[in-house]
Design a protein around this motif. Sequence first.
Motif, PDB file in Angstrom:
ATOM      1  N   MET A 214       0.839  -1.195   0.000  1.00 17.45           N
ATOM      2  CA  MET A 214       0.000   0.000   0.000  1.00 17.45           C
ATOM      3  C   MET A 214       0.879   1.252   0.000  1.00 17.45           C
ATOM      4  O   MET A 214       0.636   2.211  -0.746  1.00 17.45           O
ATOM      5  CB  MET A 214      -0.896  -0.019   1.226  1.00 17.45           C
ATOM      6  N   VAL A 215       1.899   1.215   0.859  1.00 16.98           N
ATOM      7  CA  VAL A 215       2.807   2.369   0.926  1.00 16.98           C
ATOM      8  C   VAL A 215       3.486   2.577  -0.425  1.00 16.98           C
ATOM      9  O   VAL A 215       3.602   3.709  -0.901  1.00 16.98           O
ATOM     10  CB  VAL A 215       3.846   2.155   2.049  1.00 16.98           C
ATOM     11  N   VAL A 216       3.894   1.465  -1.052  1.00 16.97           N
ATOM     12  CA  VAL A 216       4.570   1.594  -2.345  1.00 16.97           C
ATOM     13  C   VAL A 216       3.630   2.194  -3.378  1.00 16.97           C
ATOM     14  O   VAL A 216       4.002   3.086  -4.143  1.00 16.97           O
ATOM     15  CB  VAL A 216       5.096   0.220  -2.809  1.00 16.97           C
ATOM     16  N   ARG A 217       2.365   1.736  -3.359  1.00 19.00           N
ATOM     17  CA  ARG A 217       1.424   2.294  -4.326  1.00 19.00           C
ATOM     18  C   ARG A 217       1.202   3.780  -4.068  1.00 19.00           C
ATOM     19  O   ARG A 217       1.114   4.581  -4.997  1.00 19.00           O
ATOM     20  CB  ARG A 217       0.101   1.532  -4.272  1.00 19.00           C
ATOM     21  N   ALA A 218       1.119   4.125  -2.795  1.00 22.64           N
ATOM     22  CA  ALA A 218       0.963   5.542  -2.466  1.00 22.64           C
ATOM     23  C   ALA A 218       2.159   6.331  -2.969  1.00 22.64           C
ATOM     24  O   ALA A 218       2.022   7.421  -3.532  1.00 22.64           O
ATOM     25  CB  ALA A 218       0.799   5.712  -0.966  1.00 22.64           C
ATOM     26  N   GLY A 219       3.341   5.735  -2.800  1.00 14.99           N
ATOM     27  CA  GLY A 219       4.556   6.404  -3.257  1.00 14.99           C
ATOM     28  C   GLY A 219       4.590   6.569  -4.758  1.00 14.99           C
ATOM     29  O   GLY A 219       5.097   7.556  -5.287  1.00 14.99           O
ATOM     30  N   MET A 220       4.042   5.566  -5.483  1.00 14.58           N
ATOM     31  CA  MET A 220       4.002   5.682  -6.944  1.00 14.58           C
ATOM     32  C   MET A 220       3.101   6.845  -7.345  1.00 14.58           C
ATOM     33  O   MET A 220       3.354   7.534  -8.331  1.00 14.58           O
ATOM     34  CB  MET A 220       3.474   4.385  -7.560  1.00 14.58           C
ATOM     35  N   ALA A 221       2.030   7.048  -6.568  1.00 18.11           N
ATOM     36  CA  ALA A 221       1.105   8.113  -6.919  1.00 18.11           C
ATOM     37  C   ALA A 221       1.690   9.472  -6.564  1.00 18.11           C
ATOM     38  O   ALA A 221       1.621  10.416  -7.344  1.00 18.11           O
ATOM     39  CB  ALA A 221      -0.230   7.900  -6.210  1.00 18.11           C
ATOM     40  N   ASP A 222       2.261   9.580  -5.386  1.00 19.09           N
ATOM     41  CA  ASP A 222       2.806  10.866  -4.967  1.00 19.09           C
ATOM     42  C   ASP A 222       3.930  10.634  -3.975  1.00 19.09           C
ATOM     43  O   ASP A 222       3.722  10.516  -2.773  1.00 19.09           O
ATOM     44  CB  ASP A 222       1.711  11.730  -4.343  1.00 19.09           C
ATOM     45  N   ARG A 223       5.108  10.592  -4.495  1.00 16.20           N
ATOM     46  CA  ARG A 223       6.255  10.233  -3.710  1.00 16.20           C
ATOM     47  C   ARG A 223       6.530  11.262  -2.617  1.00 16.20           C
ATOM     48  O   ARG A 223       6.831  10.911  -1.473  1.00 16.20           O
ATOM     49  CB  ARG A 223       7.447  10.148  -4.656  1.00 16.20           C
ATOM     50  N   GLU A 224       6.387  12.509  -2.966  1.00 16.07           N
ATOM     51  CA  GLU A 224       6.771  13.572  -2.038  1.00 16.07           C
ATOM     52  C   GLU A 224       5.892  13.559  -0.791  1.00 16.07           C
ATOM     53  O   GLU A 224       6.379  13.627   0.336  1.00 16.07           O
ATOM     54  CB  GLU A 224       6.636  14.916  -2.748  1.00 16.07           C
ATOM     55  N   THR A 225       4.576  13.434  -1.006  1.00 18.31           N
ATOM     56  CA  THR A 225       3.660  13.462   0.124  1.00 18.31           C
ATOM     57  C   THR A 225       3.926  12.291   1.056  1.00 18.31           C
ATOM     58  O   THR A 225       3.934  12.443   2.285  1.00 18.31           O
ATOM     59  CB  THR A 225       2.214  13.406  -0.383  1.00 18.31           C
TER      60      THR A 225
END
Lengths: 343, 397
Positions: A214-225
């Motif tokens: 989940m964290v990785v997917r979130a990072g793919m969407a918006d790494r900075e946030t």
Amino acid sequence: MDAIILQILNGLDKGSAYALIALGLTLIFGTLGVVNFAHGALFMIGAFCAVTLNKILTLGYITIDETQKDFLGNPLKVENTYVETWFGPELGAAIIDWSVPLAILFAIPVMVAIGFIMERGLIKHFYNRPHADQILVTFGLAIVLQEIIKYFYGANPIPTGAPEVFRGSLDFGVLLGFDPNVIIYPYWRLVYFLFAAAIIGAVFAFLQFTTFGMVVRAGMADRETVGLLGINIDRRFTIMFGIAAAVAGLAGVMYAPINSPNYHMGMDFLVLSFVVVVVGGMGSLPGAVLAGFLLGILESFASMNEVKSLLPGIDQIIIYLVAIIILLTRPRGLMGRKGVMEE
Amino acid sequence: MLGLDKRDATLLIIVTLLTMFAPFILNPFPEGSAMAQFNAGYPDLMQRFVIFGIFAVGFNILFGLTGYLSFGHAAFLGVGSYSAVWMFKLLSMNVVPAIILAVIVSGLFALVIGYVSLRRSGIYFSILTLAFAQMSFALAYSVLTPITNGETGLQVYNDDPQYLMGPDSPTVTNLFGLEMRSTYTLDMGPWSFDFNAGYYMCALFMLAAVYLSIRIFRSPFGLMLKAVKSNQQRMNFTGLNTRPYTLAAFVISGMYAGLAGGLMASMDPLAGAERMQWTASGEVVLMTILGGAGTLIGPILGAGFIKYFENIFSKINDSVLHQWFAFMPDGLEDFMVFIIHPFIGKGWHLTLGILFMLVVIFLPGGLVEGGQRIAAWLRSKTPGAKDETTKSTEPAE
């Protein structure tokens, strides 16, 4: 009808290889934003993991058997492998026979380690440089890896057999009610397809159902946030790079019996896998898998004699042709997100 | 001079002198001495220096100025070679029509491919050009066999029509009777220097190519291309359509590649599909980056560097190494040979790959930037010297 089924089956194993490599490529692009031209080399190293394990297992020593004579009348030299001596002849022979599937266990740590070293040692420094620089440095790395393998294993393909059980062919037509010997499909290719499906399923499940994913997917969407939320996204992306390398490596390990590994097989697959990624959509995981199988099957349809007589040479260029059409009409690819590298 | 400012004129003169006296410069070691294996002054290799120099200079017009990374440039070289050999087959062994047709056909080919590929930029452009080049390669190998002669490669046969062939025309490639392979060997003491007609023709072509490339770099057109490289979006926002400019650059660099292909076929009337493979395209990328993309002299340096070391490195073998390290104690000698062995002979590509990676990582400006850094460092060591002395070239950043 039977010809169509046969071509679909034929396309599946090549399509699986494309899909697995493209999955890793797009995983790296989606997470790190890096275009990895060395991914084909990882596939090739995977295949050579199988070769290496096979070589290690068949290491042996020679004893002289006084009871038997060879055709010159000298005492016969018998080759013994250590594995057979240690585990007994039956278990030992089985281990050697199953060296390719066993190589999976051997390849995973090797490939993950190579992935970590690559990411930490080289690619980390290229996040903020233009895509052209990333392409160039990974292209250089691909040459280096390829030449290292060539140095140790020579330029000729090294045949590596599948386990005895899978050497035959499945008469697939009979299962569907066709005459025998119409649709024949080698067992190992079936195994390869199932293996690829399992790996793809595992990667998707990992991304979908675990907190890490989940964290990785979130990072793919918006790494900075994600980074601002206090999560060390870099470390997770490094791990994803390792996983992507392992996926490519496993694709290579299992491909070894289908096509004898040689040092330039990575380069051959790389160009096509890139085309697959682009057709599927840069950074889209389902797109890469879909496009991989689609292009694999399309390629095998194009190599049917009926199609070839209609459009000579189509089997050689069909994939590139599809890629050109897709790039010009729908640059984000079949399933790419809107706005990702549409320029 | 010739519409160039002083700095560029100096550069051109230096390049001219270097190419004209190359047979002397590349053969510094006397024949038969231990160092003679480092001599590069034989016709075949010198021709390759200048031909790949042309190829790289052309590639640099596209990549160095606009930043578009083409991974399919070898296709134009291959097309040029094929058209040149067809001229030999149809007309005569005179190289003039061959080279003209090579340039025209590759220019048209580049126009078609560029028109399609340039609709995309960045990595998509690279993959499109790669796809086109691989397609041409695959077709040349299989379906287009009547035109390309497939795996065997296209060559001139005795029963070819050759309509312009007179009864006493030369049967090897020639320039109005001057045979390309004719070589005058000058012996001076232990030294011997080869002056080859083909080499000098290629060298003249390369000088013209370099001159043209300097003019393009300094022209308003070149400035426009540099603007595309630094920010294409902004160019588009100002209401300017950049595509005609990039397309022109693409076609020009395609024609350079075609010229190189035509010259290659003129030196040796053969053309094979492997010249179009994407690894061949990769090679010209290597040359340009290694020498210094976006600089005037860089691509030539890169081409010379790669071709020289390709030849020299592949000649060195273990026995040569043992000679070199003979002064060391035995164990150490074997150890040194063992260490160096993977990098020489057939391992030359390994050395090239490592070198290329190092250049991309640490010296994005290539050999030229390296030279500038060394020059700056030397200057900083001599007190009193001004920092703003002229540099021969400058990266187009």
